[in-house]
Design an enzyme around this catalytic site. Structure first.
Site, PDB file in Angstrom:
ATOM      1  N   ASN A  39       1.145   0.541  -0.088  1.00  0.00           N
ATOM      2  CA  ASN A  39      -0.181   0.697  -0.671  1.00  0.00           C
ATOM      3  C   ASN A  39      -0.471  -0.456  -1.634  1.00  0.00           C
ATOM      4  O   ASN A  39       0.158  -1.509  -1.574  1.00  0.00           O
ATOM      5  CB  ASN A  39      -0.339   2.072  -1.319  1.00  0.00           C
ATOM      6  CG  ASN A  39      -1.716   2.677  -1.092  1.00  0.00           C
ATOM      7  OD1 ASN A  39      -2.721   2.048  -1.392  1.00  0.00           O
ATOM      8  ND2 ASN A  39      -1.755   3.879  -0.559  1.00  0.00           N
ATOM      9  N   ARG A  40      -1.423  -0.255  -2.543  1.00  0.00           N
ATOM     10  CA  ARG A  40      -1.968  -1.373  -3.310  1.00  0.00           C
ATOM     11  C   ARG A  40      -1.422  -1.445  -4.734  1.00  0.00           C
ATOM     12  O   ARG A  40      -1.146  -0.425  -5.366  1.00  0.00           O
ATOM     13  CB  ARG A  40      -3.496  -1.271  -3.350  1.00  0.00           C
ATOM     14  CG  ARG A  40      -4.142  -1.463  -1.982  1.00  0.00           C
ATOM     15  CD  ARG A  40      -5.624  -1.117  -2.000  1.00  0.00           C
ATOM     16  NE  ARG A  40      -6.249  -1.406  -0.709  1.00  0.00           N
ATOM     17  CZ  ARG A  40      -6.263  -0.559   0.317  1.00  0.00           C
ATOM     18  NH1 ARG A  40      -5.691   0.636   0.217  1.00  0.00           N
ATOM     19  NH2 ARG A  40      -6.849  -0.892   1.460  1.00  0.00           N
ATOM     20  N   HIS A  42       1.189  -3.219   0.657  1.00  0.00           N
ATOM     21  CA  HIS A  42       2.370  -3.054   1.520  1.00  0.00           C
ATOM     22  C   HIS A  42       3.440  -4.115   1.275  1.00  0.00           C
ATOM     23  O   HIS A  42       4.086  -4.605   2.199  1.00  0.00           O
ATOM     24  CB  HIS A  42       1.952  -3.019   2.976  1.00  0.00           C
ATOM     25  CG  HIS A  42       1.071  -1.861   3.339  1.00  0.00           C
ATOM     26  ND1 HIS A  42       1.053  -0.684   2.609  1.00  0.00           N
ATOM     27  CD2 HIS A  42       0.159  -1.688   4.348  1.00  0.00           C
ATOM     28  CE1 HIS A  42       0.186   0.153   3.155  1.00  0.00           C
ATOM     29  NE2 HIS A  42      -0.370  -0.424   4.197  1.00  0.00           N
ATOM     30  N   HIS A  87       4.363   3.839   8.465  1.00  0.00           N
ATOM     31  CA  HIS A  87       2.938   3.644   8.777  1.00  0.00           C
ATOM     32  C   HIS A  87       2.632   3.970  10.243  1.00  0.00           C
ATOM     33  O   HIS A  87       1.882   3.242  10.912  1.00  0.00           O
ATOM     34  CB  HIS A  87       2.531   2.200   8.459  1.00  0.00           C
ATOM     35  CG  HIS A  87       1.103   2.050   8.047  1.00  0.00           C
ATOM     36  ND1 HIS A  87       0.049   2.515   8.799  1.00  0.00           N
ATOM     37  CD2 HIS A  87       0.548   1.486   6.944  1.00  0.00           C
ATOM     38  CE1 HIS A  87      -1.087   2.227   8.201  1.00  0.00           C
ATOM     39  NE2 HIS A  87      -0.812   1.604   7.048  1.00  0.00           N
ATOM     40  N   ALA A  88       3.202   5.072  10.742  1.00  0.00           N
ATOM     41  CA  ALA A  88       2.907   5.480  12.112  1.00  0.00           C
ATOM     42  C   ALA A  88       1.455   5.937  12.236  1.00  0.00           C
ATOM     43  O   ALA A  88       0.915   6.603  11.349  1.00  0.00           O
ATOM     44  CB  ALA A  88       3.841   6.604  12.544  1.00  0.00           C
ATOM     45  N   GLU A 131       0.964   9.008   5.386  1.00  0.00           N
ATOM     46  CA  GLU A 131       2.038   8.194   4.814  1.00  0.00           C
ATOM     47  C   GLU A 131       2.491   8.789   3.491  1.00  0.00           C
ATOM     48  O   GLU A 131       1.837   8.593   2.465  1.00  0.00           O
ATOM     49  CB  GLU A 131       1.543   6.762   4.607  1.00  0.00           C
ATOM     50  CG  GLU A 131       0.927   6.115   5.842  1.00  0.00           C
ATOM     51  CD  GLU A 131      -0.002   4.972   5.477  1.00  0.00           C
ATOM     52  OE1 GLU A 131       0.476   3.988   4.893  1.00  0.00           O
ATOM     53  OE2 GLU A 131      -1.218   5.079   5.761  1.00  0.00           O
TER      54      GLU A 131
END
Length: 333
Positions: free
Chosen positions: A55-56, A81, A157-158, A293
């Site tokens: 994430n960020r 990521h 991250h599927a 996620e």
């Protein structure tokens, strides 16, 4: 049997997951590519193990123990990521592989260097994929900080489509989230710091409803969902497994229940997936999958009120998730 996965050591990624429906029909329910080159060049992080921090991180910087760290920007002014070459864009080593028995598994290993993508400290990272009966897929992530404190937040991250990859959008998939709060974001997708109730908002999946029920659709990119939820029950025993979400495709009857031990879960509806060429000649369109996620809260390193994502030397980060697949018989109208 009728349940299998494929993985690759590029990004320790989940490439496929074959599961049956109520009539015994098998389908691959994970989006992905046919070649390593496509994974290397792709921007969607299909199935990847993203990190060091998923994430960020706002403004690509954070302060830890009085020192400011500057990261590589790859999402506007932010880092996402783990940076341009995060864990989903590197080659991992296969440490163990048992392909037989009732619980086959594979373990990937990656050593992350001190200073990699701007993050402090060396890490030893392990990810184990394991199948068990009847239809359970577990993903276990263990990370040890070697010499410095550092933020750690891994996520798988599927992209899931229980009707089968490339079979259209997931707006009719039914979703229930065991999360009564979420972390609102600003225009740059950075959390404001608030942890707000979902009740009365488009983010309320407290009861099972179709994904598209309250969704804003923006053709050509955007809209949909891309939001972190605060999983209920996290104030109990640390690292305890808790229910996160239930997903069901009414057409095929395929479903899964997700359990994990992390405080948050990012729900994403593949809003920016536009005519992406995938496996077996399939073309993936907007809203053609959903991601769940499990993770720490986004930008936790810059929000003292969020659960901490800092791992100190000698400590072990443990992130476990289990997908429990099932199916119900369906009847043609």
């Amino acid at each position: 049997g009728d349940f299998s996965i494929k993985v690759t050591n590029w990004g320790a990624a989940l490439v496929s997951a074959i599961v049956p429906d109520g009539k015994g029909n098998l389908a691959d329910v994970v989006l992905g590519y046919d070649t390593v080159a496509e994974y290397a060049n792709g921007s969607a992080s299909f199935g990847a193990m993203v990190g060091r921090v998923a994430n960020r991180i706002a403004n690509a910087r954070f302060v830890l123990d009085g020192k400011t760290y500057h990261l590589l920007r790859n999402d506007g002014n932010s880092t996402i990521h783990g940076g341009p070459k995060g864990f989903g864009k590197v080659i991992w080593t296969v440490k163990e592989h048992v392909s037989h028995g009732d619980s086959p598994y594979i373990t990937f290993y990656y050593h992350s260097l001190d200073g990699e993508q701007g993050f402090p400290g060396a890490l030893d990272v392990y990810v184990k994929y394991q199948l068990s009966r009847p239809y359970d897929l577990s993903i276990r992530m263990n990370v040890t900080a070697r010499n410095k404190a550092t933020p750690v937040n891994l996520a798988n991250h599927a992209y899931w489509n229980l009707a089968g990859h490339g079979s259209g959008d997931v707006l009719k998939h039914e979703l229930q989230m065991f999360a009564s709060h979420y972390t609102p974001v600003d225009g740059s997708m950075i959390p404001t710091g608030e942890v707000a109730p979902v009740a009365g908002t488009m983010y309320d999946f407290g009861r099972r409803i179709p994904v598209g029920t309250n969704m804003k659709i923006v053709p050509g990119g955007g809209g949909g969902y891309d939001m972190n939820y605060a999983v209920d029950g996290q104030h109990g025993q640390q690292n305890a497994m808790r229910p996160v979400a239930r997903v069901r495709d009414p057409k095929s009857g395929r479903a899964f229940e997700l359990w994990a031990n992390q405080p948050g879960v990012q729900f994403y509806t593949a809003s920016w997936l536009i005519n992406e060429k995938g496996k077996a000649g399939k073309v993936y369109g907007q809203y053609g999958a959903l991601c769940l996620e499990t993770q720490a809260y986004p930008d936790a390193v810059n929000h003292p009120n969020f659960p901490s994502s800092i791992v100190r030397p000698g400590q072990v980060y443990k992130h476990d998730m289990v997908f429990r697949f099932s199916y119900q018989a369906t009847y043609d109208a």
